[in-house]
Design an enzyme around this catalytic site. Structure first.
Site, PDB file in Angstrom:
ATOM      1  N   ASP A  62       0.839  -1.204   0.000  1.00 30.16           N
ATOM      2  CA  ASP A  62       0.000   0.000   0.000  1.00 30.16           C
ATOM      3  C   ASP A  62       0.873   1.252   0.000  1.00 30.16           C
ATOM      4  O   ASP A  62       2.068   1.188   0.285  1.00 30.16           O
ATOM      5  CB  ASP A  62      -0.989  -0.004   1.185  1.00 30.16           C
ATOM      6  CG  ASP A  62      -0.339  -0.327   2.531  1.00 30.16           C
ATOM      7  OD1 ASP A  62       0.909  -0.399   2.596  1.00 30.16           O
ATOM      8  OD2 ASP A  62      -1.078  -0.510   3.510  1.00 30.16           O
ATOM      9  N   ASN A  97      -9.026  -0.833  13.605  1.00 33.21           N
ATOM     10  CA  ASN A  97     -10.383  -1.000  13.069  1.00 33.21           C
ATOM     11  C   ASN A  97     -10.487  -2.267  12.217  1.00 33.21           C
ATOM     12  O   ASN A  97     -11.476  -2.485  11.537  1.00 33.21           O
ATOM     13  CB  ASN A  97     -10.799   0.236  12.248  1.00 33.21           C
ATOM     14  CG  ASN A  97      -9.915   0.435  11.012  1.00 33.21           C
ATOM     15  OD1 ASN A  97      -8.977  -0.327  10.779  1.00 33.21           O
ATOM     16  ND2 ASN A  97     -10.214   1.453  10.222  1.00 33.21           N
ATOM     17  N   HIS A 100      -8.453  -3.032   9.696  1.00 33.64           N
ATOM     18  CA  HIS A 100      -7.989  -2.915   8.311  1.00 33.64           C
ATOM     19  C   HIS A 100      -6.728  -3.744   8.069  1.00 33.64           C
ATOM     20  O   HIS A 100      -5.949  -4.015   8.976  1.00 33.64           O
ATOM     21  CB  HIS A 100      -7.829  -1.448   7.867  1.00 33.64           C
ATOM     22  CG  HIS A 100      -6.651  -0.716   8.414  1.00 33.64           C
ATOM     23  ND1 HIS A 100      -6.655   0.644   8.614  1.00 33.64           N
ATOM     24  CD2 HIS A 100      -5.408  -1.115   8.790  1.00 33.64           C
ATOM     25  CE1 HIS A 100      -5.479   1.034   9.079  1.00 33.64           C
ATOM     26  NE2 HIS A 100      -4.704  -0.020   9.197  1.00 33.64           N
ATOM     27  N   GLU A 149     -10.087  -0.749   4.301  1.00 31.57           N
ATOM     28  CA  GLU A 149     -10.817  -0.275   5.471  1.00 31.57           C
ATOM     29  C   GLU A 149     -12.123  -1.067   5.637  1.00 31.57           C
ATOM     30  O   GLU A 149     -12.561  -1.742   4.698  1.00 31.57           O
ATOM     31  CB  GLU A 149     -11.146   1.221   5.305  1.00 31.57           C
ATOM     32  CG  GLU A 149      -9.927   2.134   5.130  1.00 31.57           C
ATOM     33  CD  GLU A 149      -9.223   2.476   6.450  1.00 31.57           C
ATOM     34  OE1 GLU A 149      -9.284   1.678   7.412  1.00 31.57           O
ATOM     35  OE2 GLU A 149      -8.595   3.554   6.506  1.00 31.57           O
TER      36      GLU A 149
HETATM   37  C1  F6R Z   1       1.008  -0.682   6.603  1.00 30.82           C
HETATM   38  C2  F6R Z   1      -0.337  -1.218   6.581  1.00 30.82           C
HETATM   39  C3  F6R Z   1      -1.265  -1.071   7.717  1.00 30.82           C
HETATM   40  C4  F6R Z   1      -0.666  -1.559   9.044  1.00 30.82           C
HETATM   41  C5  F6R Z   1      -1.698  -1.495  10.155  1.00 30.82           C
HETATM   42  C6  F6R Z   1      -1.089  -1.862  11.496  1.00 30.82           C
HETATM   43  O1  F6R Z   1       1.673  -0.953   5.370  1.00 30.82           O
HETATM   44  O2  F6R Z   1      -0.690  -1.749   5.573  1.00 30.82           O
HETATM   45  O3  F6R Z   1      -2.427  -1.805   7.420  1.00 30.82           O
HETATM   46  O4  F6R Z   1      -0.208  -2.870   8.888  1.00 30.82           O
HETATM   47  O5  F6R Z   1      -2.228  -0.206  10.258  1.00 30.82           O
HETATM   48  O6  F6R Z   1      -0.151  -0.893  11.829  1.00 30.82           O
HETATM   49  P1  F6R Z   1       0.806  -1.053  13.081  1.00 30.82           P
HETATM   50  O7  F6R Z   1       1.679  -2.230  12.800  1.00 30.82           O
HETATM   51  O8  F6R Z   1       1.582   0.221  13.134  1.00 30.82           O
HETATM   52  O9  F6R Z   1      -0.066  -1.273  14.265  1.00 30.82           O
END
Ligand code: F6R
Length: 241
Positions: free
Chosen positions: A67, A136, A138, A143
């Site tokens: 992403d 959430n 995702h 999302e």
């Molecule tokens: C990042 C991504 C996000 C994170 C998610 C968890 O490339 O795709 O989906 O994996 O927000 O983030 P952390 O690991 O910071 O809790």
């Protein structure tokens, strides 16, 4: 899908890095797709050390971007590319030809998504995908509400995600949109690793693993994946029993 619970973040990170190393040892031309975020930071640090000590070369692997923030140049500190570049690509000596990136500054977002889906197809799919989990639920920038059948697309980011972008890129205009591989790409990955640590993730892990399989909780889609491993530390797993 199976779940593995590790004593703490260090043990979880050791296990995540081992699984990536094992995959590349068995298949030196593996196609990898790796998340950014806080969760995998230590796993990547360990991975770089293990690649050197175990003499596992990543020089024939390909990397597909999971992403990226639309409107943020790859060189901007904190972009998904910049993050992986600092944590993995540079230390592993990965060349630009091994990395398939979104052009986050493109004027043609649909074409960019098509190009990414084509690239994945031409590489015969993703061998190993590592994702984290947002509070959430995702995955990538998928999302809540995202259709499970969708491939690479432009995601309208939710307020909490936008806020994290505002914190990450102070003073930079956030478009509120992100490129992301879709949940179809997640389901198509030959091996899917889902990693989460810490108490703050316990609730969403419980919802995703034990609640309904629903687009309201994108994480729940991983239960439809035959070769997924949900890797948790004890804190993230604390509400599962
Ligand atoms: C990042 C991504 C996000 C994170 C998610 C968890 O490339 O795709 O989906 O994996 O927000 O983030 P952390 O690991 O910071 O809790």
């Amino acid at each position: 899908m199976k779940t593995e619970v590790y004593e703490n973040y260090i043990a979880l990170s050791e296990a995540v890095s081992d699984k990536i190393i094992e995959t590349v040892k068995e298949n030196p031309t593996a196609v990898l797709c790796l998340a950014t975020g806080k969760t995998p930071v230590l796993a990547y640090e360990l991975l770089v050390k293990k690649a050197a000590s175990r003499k596992v070369s990543f020089s024939n692997c390909m990397f597909i971007q999971l992403d990226e923030w639309i409107g943020i140049s790859p060189q901007t500190e904190g972009s998904c590319y910049d993050t992986l570049n600092r944590q993995l690509f540079k230390p592993l000596g990965i060349s630009a030809t091994q990395i398939i990136l979104f052009n986050a500054l493109t004027g043609n977002e649909d074409e960019e998504c098509m190009k990414m889906n084509e690239a994945i197809k031409n590489l015969d799919g993703i061998d190993l995908m590592l994702v984290g989990v947002g509070k959430n639920g995702h995955i990538g920038f998928n999302e809540p509400g995202t259709d499970f059948g969708i491939g690479t697309h432009v995601s309208a980011l939710q307020p909490a995600t936008i806020e994290s972008g505002l914190n990450k890129f102070p003073g930079v205009a956030i478009t509120g949109k992100g490129f992301t591989l879709g949940l179809k790409n997640v389901l198509d990955a030959k091996l899917l690793l889902v990693a989460a640590n810490g108490e703050a993730k316990a609730d969403i892990i419980q919802q995703g693993m034990k609640g309904d399989i629903t687009t309201d909780v994108p994480l729940s889609v991983v239960r439809r994946h035959a070769n997924a491993i949900v890797m948790l530390d004890e804190e993230a797993a604390s509400l599962l029993q």
